[in-house]
Scaffold this active site. Sequence first.
Site, PDB file in Angstrom:
ATOM      1  N   GLU A 161      54.047 -23.095 -18.962  1.00  0.00           N
ATOM      2  CA  GLU A 161      53.182 -23.198 -20.132  1.00  0.00           C
ATOM      3  C   GLU A 161      52.436 -24.527 -20.197  1.00  0.00           C
ATOM      4  OE1 GLU A 161      56.589 -20.417 -21.008  1.00  0.00           O
ATOM      5  OE2 GLU A 161      56.402 -22.447 -20.197  1.00  0.00           O
ATOM      6  N   ARG A 186      56.132 -25.100 -25.933  1.00  0.00           N
ATOM      7  CA  ARG A 186      56.519 -25.805 -24.715  1.00  0.00           C
ATOM      8  C   ARG A 186      55.350 -26.619 -24.147  1.00  0.00           C
ATOM      9  NH1 ARG A 186      60.123 -21.899 -20.978  1.00  0.00           N
ATOM     10  NH2 ARG A 186      61.360 -23.788 -20.792  1.00  0.00           N
ATOM     11  N   LYS A 210      65.249  -5.036  -8.953  1.00  0.00           N
ATOM     12  CA  LYS A 210      65.165  -4.932 -10.407  1.00  0.00           C
ATOM     13  C   LYS A 210      65.198  -3.456 -10.798  1.00  0.00           C
ATOM     14  CE  LYS A 210      62.679  -6.905 -14.331  1.00  0.00           C
ATOM     15  NZ  LYS A 210      61.559  -7.753 -14.774  1.00  0.00           N
TER      16      LYS A 210
END
Length: 594
Positions: free
Chosen positions: A342, A370, A257
């Site tokens: 979630e 969600r 990353k």
Amino acid sequence: LPQLAQELRDFIIDIVSVKEGHLGASLGVVELTIALHYVFDTPNDCLIWDVGHQAYGHKILTGRRDNFHTNRHLHGISGFPKRSESEYDAFGVGHSSTSISAALGMALSARQLGVKRRSVAIIGDGAITGGMAFEALAHAAHTKANLLVILNDNQMSISHNAGGLASYFAKIWASKFYTQIRAGGKKVLSNAPAFRALARRTEEHIKGMVAPGTLFEELGFNYIGPIDGHDIDDLLFTLGNMQDLEGPQFLHIQTLKGKGFSPAEEDPIGYHALNKISAKSESSQPVKAAPKFQDIFGQWLCDAAAQDPLLVGITPAMCEGSGMVKFAQRFPTRFFDVAIAEQHAVTLGAGMACDGSKPVVAIYSTFLQRGYDQLIHDVAIQNLDVTFAIDRAGIVGEDGPTHAGNFDLSYLRCIPNMIVAVPSDENETRLLLQTAYQHIGPSAVRYPRGSGCGATVDAALKTVDIGKAQQRRQGNSKIAILAFGTLLHSCEKAADFFDADLFDMRWVKPLDTDLLDRLASQGYRFVSVEENAIMGGAGSAVSEYLRAHHRQCELLQIGIPDRFIEHGKPQLLIAQCGLDSEGIHQQIASFIGE
């Protein structure tokens, strides 16, 4: 192609350093992006990027290079893939863990229609922790659809590099020779189930010794990898061979990353997204920024935890964004980051509350959507003592409609047993968090992104009366402005001009009905103001109460109109919705006929 990769990486860094945006994830997949567009016939072949933080290179290579400087700006290109923006954006995204479901849907549709088209889902190692991703993986294997899932493992969540041997075997497994032998072996052994099962187990064990692919093989995918996601030759070879493989395929690549920008490589979390990179020549001392609402929450959480050993903190992969870093450091055994899950976060809190803990679930407004079923079924129906600290409420700005928290007041206030608080500034946030936490039962405190008005914060852990508003200005015009949340301060100018009473309502549920009754009996006209959808929001709650009690009062509801608000600077979007001081003034003037 390596030269193109360098140019693309430099271009992303140059633009984002000036114009802001997500950086690290897109830098990490530059070579993969190039290889995908080189090998596959896009846009006929569908590339579905999970979340979209990785998609800057994709956008630049698909006709948006000259407009990329408008990224995330009002009327500019979106920071995420968007179907209406380009035919190359196969699926609009914003929430994580959706790519495999969408890609599978496209693959099944292509099969149904007899269209020759490949569907490719590119998902990160964080996003694949979401339950929805595993639901899609399981279904994909069942359907045997021609689907390619690429796991971009930047070593932020799962699996370590298995070394050169793994890369060597990955090349073998992706080769046409191996796949032909594999397919031929299945045919030869089709009449000898015992030998076929033995061969399959042997293959899995060999793969399992050098790669973490056994799980995906068991789900029904042909697993290949891990390979170096920055080696274009390896990527072209592997993708080229996998392009025509039938059935569910899984390619595991490993990337870095922030690749190519050393600060982002060294701090991938801090450089996930950034505002601007200051010029090296700048020598002035930075101005101390006002604390953000997430920081106010983080400090309250630490203070409350120090006082109450039952408090536990839960977050679905939003430790930094929700301001929980200090809490995680100070109370590591009481901090639970459940990854991008979630629904699990909400029910985990419910389970902990059943056994005597006092959970605080820190979650963004858009992400709590969600876990809505769990909020109703697992928390509210059982009247469990779970406190929800809801960040990014209202208009969020550059992230656009996928991240906007414009609906939480509407979807929270209709749930029995819930209480819902809307603080107007930093000190009110601390007061209402403590009040909601002390309440026995489900509670929610919602606050916006960014900083407030700079209110002085009382360090004490105080509470206020639930369901009682606070009067901020007394007027003589028989106009009552009912402000829900931080738009209170945008109402002050209008309150002065129209000589109106101004109230910080503090609570959407329960409403201060004594206040409404008193004002209605005195002939007041009401103006409700909220940074939430007008439909079903706080103003609707006021209207419902007045009508239910036969109060013949005039009511103006000011809030977010019935449309999705596009990306742009928050202050511009606020003004566009008529929620700045000028917009509120104009709407009230029209309401009272001035």
